[in-house]
Scaffold this motif. Structure first.
Motif, mmCIF file in Angstrom:
data_model
loop_
_atom_site.group_PDB
_atom_site.id
_atom_site.type_symbol
_atom_site.label_atom_id
_atom_site.label_comp_id
_atom_site.label_asym_id
_atom_site.label_seq_id
_atom_site.Cartn_x
_atom_site.Cartn_y
_atom_site.Cartn_z
ATOM 1 N N VAL A 178 6.240 -0.782 -6.861
ATOM 2 C CA VAL A 178 5.312 -1.751 -6.260
ATOM 3 C C VAL A 178 3.944 -1.813 -6.921
ATOM 4 C CG1 VAL A 178 6.402 -1.658 -3.989
ATOM 5 C CG2 VAL A 178 4.576 -0.056 -4.517
ATOM 6 N N ALA A 179 3.623 -0.893 -7.817
ATOM 7 C CA ALA A 179 2.272 -0.854 -8.395
ATOM 8 C C ALA A 179 2.346 -0.651 -9.901
ATOM 9 C CB ALA A 179 1.458 0.275 -7.751
ATOM 10 N N PRO A 180 1.283 -1.005 -10.633
ATOM 11 C CA PRO A 180 1.247 -0.724 -12.069
ATOM 12 C C PRO A 180 1.475 0.761 -12.337
ATOM 13 C CG PRO A 180 -0.537 -2.205 -11.476
ATOM 14 C CD PRO A 180 0.086 -1.744 -10.180
ATOM 15 N N PRO A 207 0.793 -1.241 0.000
ATOM 16 C CA PRO A 207 0.000 0.000 0.000
ATOM 17 C C PRO A 207 0.821 1.284 0.000
ATOM 18 C CG PRO A 207 -0.038 -1.021 2.175
ATOM 19 C CD PRO A 207 0.618 -2.004 1.259
ATOM 20 N N ILE A 208 2.139 1.184 0.105
ATOM 21 C CA ILE A 208 2.967 2.397 0.133
ATOM 22 C C ILE A 208 2.843 3.190 -1.172
ATOM 23 C CG2 ILE A 208 5.056 1.328 -0.804
ATOM 24 C CD1 ILE A 208 6.681 2.999 1.160
ATOM 25 N N TRP A 209 2.413 2.521 -2.252
ATOM 26 C CA TRP A 209 2.342 3.207 -3.547
ATOM 27 C C TRP A 209 1.338 4.359 -3.523
ATOM 28 C CZ3 TRP A 209 -1.815 3.941 -6.824
ATOM 29 C CH2 TRP A 209 -2.974 3.236 -6.520
ATOM 30 N N LEU A 210 0.271 4.231 -2.691
ATOM 31 C CA LEU A 210 -0.790 5.239 -2.685
ATOM 32 C C LEU A 210 -0.313 6.579 -2.127
ATOM 33 C CD1 LEU A 210 -3.632 6.197 -3.108
ATOM 34 C CD2 LEU A 210 -4.312 5.009 -1.014
ATOM 35 N N PRO A 211 0.216 6.637 -0.881
ATOM 36 C CA PRO A 211 0.726 7.930 -0.410
ATOM 37 C C PRO A 211 1.897 8.424 -1.252
ATOM 38 C CG PRO A 211 1.320 6.170 1.127
ATOM 39 C CD PRO A 211 0.329 5.598 0.162
ATOM 40 N N ALA A 212 2.685 7.495 -1.806
ATOM 41 C CA ALA A 212 3.814 7.909 -2.645
ATOM 42 C C ALA A 212 3.316 8.639 -3.886
ATOM 43 C CB ALA A 212 4.647 6.697 -3.042
ATOM 44 N N ALA A 243 17.340 -4.984 -3.467
ATOM 45 C CA ALA A 243 17.631 -3.823 -2.617
ATOM 46 C C ALA A 243 16.398 -3.351 -1.862
ATOM 47 C CB ALA A 243 18.193 -2.682 -3.461
ATOM 48 N N GLY A 244 15.248 -3.964 -2.097
ATOM 49 C CA GLY A 244 14.024 -3.549 -1.429
ATOM 50 C C GLY A 244 13.325 -2.426 -2.177
ATOM 51 N N ILE A 245 12.116 -2.088 -1.737
ATOM 52 C CA ILE A 245 11.304 -1.094 -2.430
ATOM 53 C C ILE A 245 11.969 0.278 -2.423
ATOM 54 C CG2 ILE A 245 9.113 0.166 -2.370
ATOM 55 C CD1 ILE A 245 7.857 -2.395 -1.177
ATOM 56 N N THR A 282 13.644 -0.300 -11.617
ATOM 57 C CA THR A 282 13.520 -0.656 -10.193
ATOM 58 C C THR A 282 13.369 -2.165 -10.013
ATOM 59 O OG1 THR A 282 11.109 -0.294 -10.235
ATOM 60 C CG2 THR A 282 12.486 1.572 -9.605
ATOM 61 N N ALA A 283 12.723 -2.823 -10.987
ATOM 62 C CA ALA A 283 12.559 -4.277 -10.901
ATOM 63 C C ALA A 283 13.892 -5.000 -10.992
ATOM 64 C CB ALA A 283 11.622 -4.761 -12.011
#
Length: 303
Positions: free
Chosen positions: A251-253, A3-8, A188-190, A182-183
């Motif tokens: 993390v998101a489309p 869910p971090i993609w939303l506030p980002a 290295a993590g998100i 990023t993929a």
């Protein structure tokens, strides 16, 4: 989906609107090319600082950077620059309103490309959200300027519209390339993959743009240095906004991130209304309603 993609995505829109407002101050001080350079050149030290903080706090590490990562990062960085150039070309054709409006079809183009080439399927609600968001932006850009539907269709063949669509395509390619970059650094993590990609992209953009200015517009370098106070702020906001976008892409489309990021339009209109005391017109209210509806539909599609 994390869910971090939303506030980002939302913060990315906020920082981008804020950066755009600050860049208005530079219009009287710098050439168009120099004003573009400060985004990368002054943003790069902040991006490196973000990466250093992440490495220190998380005790992280930078994995080996493969040729595929460098290729995607270069494609993303140059794609952003090419999109900006095409948008400026649209201004030169005396159709900057139409050109800018069509450049905002980026989210739609991202969704189509990822669906066709990467089999990245979006729910129906997400597609409806993308359509609503694009329609809202077109209304915001065109309805108050007396441009009718028939004129808009006719304008599709004009250089300004073609440059605008081209700009949207370049921004879409950049978003997809950055997501692929990023993929390549998933180990290295998100946050880590986003920060490493951010530094790589900004370093490539700074190098390419700096070489071009040295060759073609060397006097502008003095102005870039002299404007350091405002340019530092633009660089910080540019780095913050891009960092948020990249985290979302990790993390998101990409299409979802871009459609939610269109809250930038809401922030921009809100700034004009509450701080500049400009009244909100009917077409702006209708356009904002569609943009908000698009964001809501995109969010519902992820539940």
């Amino acid at each position: 989906m994390n869910p971090i993609w939303l506030p980002a995505a939302m913060l990315g829109g906020l920082f981008q609107a804020w950066r755009t407002a600050l860049q208005q101050r530079l219009r009287s001080e710098l050439s168009v090319s120099a004003a573009g350079l400060v985004r990368y050149l002054y943003g790069l030290p902040f991006a490196m600082g973000f990466l250093a903080i992440w490495l220190w706090v998380q005790d992280g590490y930078i994995p080996p950077l493969k040729l595929s990562f460098i290729g995607f990062a270069a494609l993303g960085g140059i794609g952003q620059m090419a999109g900006t150039i095409l948008l400026i070309m649209a201004f030169g054709h005396r159709g900057f309103v139409v050109g800018t409006a069509f450049s905002k079809t980026e989210a739609m183009q991202v969704a189509l490309v990822t669906a066709l080439l990467f089999d990245e399927r979006l729910p129906l609600l997400a597609w409806l959200g993308i359509v609503a968001g694009v329609a809202g932006i077109l209304i915001l850009a065109l309805a108050g300027r007396g441009i009718k539907t028939r004129q808009l269709i006719q304008a599709l063949a004009q250089p300004a519209a073609l440059c605008g669509l081209g700009a949207g395509s370049m921004f879409a390619i950049a978003a997809i390339a950055i997501k692929l970059a990023t993929a390549e650094l998933s180990q290295a993590g998100i946050i880590g993959s986003a920060m490493i990609t951010l530094v790589a992209v900004m370093a490539i953009q700074s190098s390419v743009h700096l070489i071009w200015i040295i060759l073609r517009d060397r006097p502008a370098l003095y102005d870039v240095v002299q404007s350091w106070r405002t340019s530092n702020q633009v660089g910080l906001l540019s780095a913050l906004g891009s960092a948020c976008w990249y985290i979302g892409f990790a993390v998101a489309p990409a299409a979802l991130v871009r459609i939610v990021g269109q809250v930038e339009i809401i922030f921009t209109v809100g700034f004009a209304h509450f701080y500049l005391r400009e009244p909100v017109k009917w077409h702006e209210a209708a356009g904002l309603f569609l943009v908000v509806s698009g964001v809501v539909l995109a969010l519902l599609a992820t539940l």
